[in-house]
Scaffold this active site. Structure first.
Site, PDB file in Angstrom:
ATOM      1  N   ARG A 178      12.817   7.170  22.353  1.00 16.86           N
ATOM      2  CA  ARG A 178      12.228   6.987  23.718  1.00 16.86           C
ATOM      3  C   ARG A 178      13.019   6.626  24.589  1.00 16.86           C
ATOM      4  O   ARG A 178      11.424   7.072  25.869  1.00 16.86           O
ATOM      5  CB  ARG A 178      12.205   5.059  23.524  1.00 16.86           C
ATOM      6  CG  ARG A 178      11.352   5.033  21.985  1.00 16.86           C
ATOM      7  CD  ARG A 178      11.380   3.198  22.331  1.00 16.86           C
ATOM      8  NE  ARG A 178      10.125   2.904  23.935  1.00 16.86           N
ATOM      9  CZ  ARG A 178       8.879   2.569  23.825  1.00 16.86           C
ATOM     10  NH1 ARG A 178       8.278   2.677  22.194  1.00 16.86           N
ATOM     11  NH2 ARG A 178       8.502   2.243  24.851  1.00 16.86           N
ATOM     12  N   MET A 230       8.428   6.595  28.964  1.00 15.37           N
ATOM     13  CA  MET A 230       8.494   5.576  27.683  1.00 15.37           C
ATOM     14  C   MET A 230      10.178   5.159  28.369  1.00 15.37           C
ATOM     15  O   MET A 230       9.649   3.678  28.152  1.00 15.37           O
ATOM     16  CB  MET A 230       8.658   5.843  26.553  1.00 15.37           C
ATOM     17  CG  MET A 230       7.555   6.437  26.263  1.00 15.37           C
ATOM     18  SD  MET A 230       7.162   6.790  24.181  1.00 15.37           S
ATOM     19  CE  MET A 230       8.604   7.749  23.496  1.00 15.37           C
ATOM     20  N   CYS A 231      11.322   4.729  28.242  1.00 18.93           N
ATOM     21  CA  CYS A 231      12.333   4.389  27.290  1.00 18.93           C
ATOM     22  C   CYS A 231      12.626   2.948  26.286  1.00 18.93           C
ATOM     23  O   CYS A 231      10.949   2.904  26.215  1.00 18.93           O
ATOM     24  CB  CYS A 231      12.367   3.386  28.758  1.00 18.93           C
ATOM     25  SG  CYS A 231      12.820   4.185  30.408  1.00 18.93           S
ATOM     26  N   GLY A 232      13.618   2.859  25.960  1.00 15.46           N
ATOM     27  CA  GLY A 232      13.580   1.889  24.960  1.00 15.46           C
ATOM     28  C   GLY A 232      14.798   1.217  25.087  1.00 15.46           C
ATOM     29  O   GLY A 232      16.151   1.257  26.195  1.00 15.46           O
ATOM     30  N   THR A 247      17.860   2.902  26.590  1.00 16.18           N
ATOM     31  CA  THR A 247      17.425   4.030  26.415  1.00 16.18           C
ATOM     32  C   THR A 247      16.976   5.268  27.095  1.00 16.18           C
ATOM     33  O   THR A 247      15.533   4.129  28.211  1.00 16.18           O
ATOM     34  CB  THR A 247      18.027   5.201  25.168  1.00 16.18           C
ATOM     35  OG1 THR A 247      18.022   6.587  25.502  1.00 16.18           O
ATOM     36  CG2 THR A 247      16.711   4.891  23.868  1.00 16.18           C
TER      37      THR A 247
END
Lengths: 243, 298
Positions: free
Chosen positions: B32, B1-3, B149
Site C-alpha cells: 500500500r 494509498m498508504c497503509g 507505510t
C-alpha cells in the site's frame, strides 16, 4: 460433445479441486481458473486460507462453483462471468465489481462498493454492506440481508438493489434507472432519488429476487421502492444546487 | 494509498509481543505504500523517566558523546540508547523540555521524532520490513502502538515526511488520505504558537489534535473536531499516553477495518493486516462508520 462422453462424465466422482493459498499462490489459483475450457469436468473448486487476499477468483468465465473458506480482500469475483462464488467469510472493497453473470454469495459482511458497475448476475450479501454498495450498477441484481452504507446506488443505471435492513445517507444519489427496494429506514435520499409506488409488477419482480437469493419469511409488501425522478437527465439551471 | 495499522492491548500478557504483532501487521500492508514506514510504540511507564526519540542522518557524528554533553547542559544524568539512525534519550520528566532545547543547541542537525513519558517513534524511508529490522521493532514491548507505510502524495519522500507525526508529549498520529485545507489550518496553528517541521498535511492534523487537547479536550472530543475543522479525505489512527483513537471523514473512501476481542482492539487499512492476530476468527470485526469517533483508554 457426444452423449456417451457426457454420461460418462456424469458418473465420475468429481472431487473438488482445492487450492490452499498458504501453499499455492493467488496467481496459480487464478491462472488455473482462467485455463478452464468450456465443458471442463473441474466444476467444483475450493479456496482455503484466503486471509484477506486481493482478487481471489477474478475474471472466471466458466460455470463452476468456487467456495472460498475465509475472508477476502479487494475485488473478489470481479468481472465474474457465469461462476457461482461463495465467500464463507467477509469480503473487502469491490466484491463482484463489474460482474457480468453468475452469482456471488458473501456469508459475512462486504466492504465498500460491492457490486460496483456490475452488468449482470446476482450478488447476495448475507451480512451488511458498506458505503457505495451498487455504485454505478449497470444491470446487476444485489440482495443485502443486512444494512447498506451511505451513497449506495450512486449513479446507478440499471438492475435491482434489494436491502432487507436500513440504508445510509444519500441513497441513489444521481440515479438513472435502477430499482431500489429497502425494507428498513433510509437515512436520506440523494439528488433525484424519490420513493415510488409499489405496483404489482414490482411486487412480482421483488418476490423473484428474494426467491433467487434464497430468502424466505420476508414479504415484498414490507419494502419501499425508490428510483429516479429523472429531473437530472437534462441540464436545468434550477437544479444547479443538486449537482 | 498508504497503509495504517494500530493495536491497543487490553490483555497484559500480550505486551511482550506488541512489537512483533505490530510489525507483522505493518509488513502485510507493504504494497500500500513503498516510500517510507514508521512505527510508534507506547512502552511501560517507568518512574522518574521520560524519553525523547531523536534522529540523525549522521548518527555516528551526532550521537557520540551526546549523553555527557547533554547531562552537563541540563545538570541531570542522561542515558542514550542508539538504534541505527535513531536514539532514545532518557532523563527525568522535569528536565524533558530543557533536554529537548539542549539537544537542538548541541546538535542542530538532529531531528526530534517525538517525546513523552512512554512513546518511542522510529521512521525512515523504505519498506516496512527494512524499517522494522533496522530498529529491531519486533523485540519491543508495550501497551499500544500505531504504524504507517507511506505512498507519498502531499510532500516529499523524506524521513521527516514519514508517519507517525508527533506534535505533543506522548501524542502521535498516522493518516491515510489527503487534506485540502491544511495550509489554512497550519497558519491558524502557527498563530497559536505551534511549530511545524514539514510541509506535510498529516503534521497539521497531528498539531490540530495536540492544540485541541492543550485546550482541555479529551482525545475523543479532539477527534470529533477534525470532522468540522479538517477538509479532505482521512482515516486517522492516533495514540496518546494511555489512549487509542480512530476517525474517518464523512465520505470515508479510505479503507478501514477494526477488530476487537477481550485481549485487544486492532485497526488495519485492510483485513489482511489482522489475519495473524490471536483469536481473530472469533473477534468482532467491523468497518468503522464515517464521521464517527472510536476511542479506548487504559
Amino acid at each position: 460433445m457426444p452423449a456417451t462422453k457426457l454420461s460418462k462424465a456424469a458418473t465420475q466422482d468429481h472431487a473438488s479441486r482445492i487450492f490452499d493459498l498458504d501453499v499455492s499462490s493467488l496467481r496459480e489459483l487464478n491462472q488455473a481458473l482462467h485455463n478452464l475450457a468450456p465443458g471442463s469436468n473441474e466444476t467444483a473448486w475450493e479456496v482455503l486460507h484466503p486471509k484477506g487476499s486481493h482478487s481471489v477468483a477474478v475474471g472466471v468465465d466458466q460455470p463452476v462453483t468456487i467456495d472460498v473458506r475465509g475472508s477476502v480482500g479487494y475485488y473478489c469475483g470481479g468481472m465474474n462471468s457465469g461462476s457461482t462464488i461463495t465467500v464463507h467469510g467477509s469480503a473487502g472493497p469491490g466484491v463482484g465489481e463489474n460482474m457480468m453473470s453468475g452469482s456471488i454469495i458473501v456469508k459475512g459482511d462486504a466492504s465498500q462498493y460491492a457490486g460496483a458497475t456490475g452488468k449482470g448476475g446476482l450478488l447476495v450479501i448475507e451480512g451488511n454492506a458498506s458505503s457505495r454498495c451498487g455504485i454505478s450498477m449497470k444491470g446487476i441484481d444485489i440482495v443485502v440481508h443486512g444494512n447498506i452504507g451511505h451513497m449506495s446506488a450512486f449513479m446507478a443505471q440499471s438492475g435491482n438493489l434489494v436491502v432487507l435492513g436500513d440504508a445510509g445517507d444519500a441513497l441513489g444519489d444521481s440515479i438513472y434507472e435502477a430499482r431500489l427496494f429497502v425494507r428498513g429506514k433510509v437515512d436520506s435520499l440523494g439528488a433525484d432519488c424519490i420513493a415510488k409506488e409499489m405496483r404489482p409488477e414490482h411486487l412480482e419482480l421483488l418476490q423473484g429476487l428474494l426467491d433467487r437469493a434464497g430468502i424466505t419469511g420476508v414479504k415484498p409488501s414490507e419494502f419501499k421502492r425508490y428510483g429516479s425522478a429523472r429531473t437530472l437527465y437534462n441540464f436545468n439551471i434550477d437544479n444547479a444546487d443538486a449537482y | 494509498m498508504c497503509g495504517i495499522v494500530g493495536l491497543f492491548l487490553k490483555d497484559k500478557s500480550l505486551e511482550p509481543q506488541l512489537g512483533s504483532m505490530l510489525s507483522q501487521m505493518l509488513i502485510s500492508l507493504s504494497d500500500r505504500g513503498p516510500d517510507s514506514a514508521g512505527i510508534a510504540i507506547y512502552g511501560a511507564p517507568s518512574k522518574n523517566e521520560a524519553k525523547i526519540t531523536i534522529q540523525s542522518a549522521k548518527p555516528e557524528r551526532d550521537f557520540r558523546g551526546l549523553d555527557t554533553e547533554l547531562a552537563k547542559a541540563i545538570g541531570t544524568p542522561v542515558s542514550i540508547a542508539v538504534k541505527s539512525t535513531h536514539a532514545v534519550v532518557r532523563t527525568t520528566p522535569a528536565k524533558i523540555d530543557e533536554a529537548r532545547e539542549a539537544i537542538q543547541a548541541l546538535r542542530p542537525d538532529i531531528r526530534i521524532m517525538g517525546a513523552g513519558d512512554v512513546v518511542e517513534i522510529y521512521k525512515e524511508v523504505g519498506l516496512p520490513e527494512a524499517v522494522v529490522d533496522r530498529f529491531d521493532v519486533r523485540s519491543m514491548t508495550g501497551t499500544h502502538g500505531i504504524g504507517h507505510t507511506r505512498m507519498a502524495t502531499e510532500s516529499a519522500v523524506t524521513t521527516m515526511g514519514a508517519h507517525p507525526f508527533s506534535t505533543g508529549a506522548d501524542q502521535c498520529l498516522v493518516h491515510n488520505g489527503s487534506l485540502s485545507n491544511h495550509n489554512n489550518v497550519r497558519r491558524e496553528l502557527v498563530r497559536e504558537g505551534m511549530k511545524f517541521e514539514t510541509e506535510n498535511d498529516t503534521e497539521v492534523a497531528a498539531a490540530y489534535l495536540s492544540s485541541q487537547m492543550a485546550h482541555g479536550k479529551n482525545l475523543g472530543e479532539a477527534l470529533e473536531g477534525t470532522l468540522s475543522d479538517l477538509d479532505g479525505f482521512f482515516t486517522f489512527v492516533v495514540g496518546t499516553k494511555n489512549g487509542f483513537g480512530v476517525v474517518r471523514d464523512p465520505i470515508a473512501c479510505k479503507p478501514a477495518v477494526m477488530a476487537e476481542t477481550d485481549q485487544y482492539v486492532a485497526f488495519g487499512s485492510e483485513y489482511r493486516a489482522l489475519t495473524k492476530l490471536p483469536g481473530i476468527d472469533n473477534a468482532r470485526v467491523w468497518e468503522p462508520e464515517p464521521a464517527t469517533v472510536y476511542f479506548w483508554e487504559h
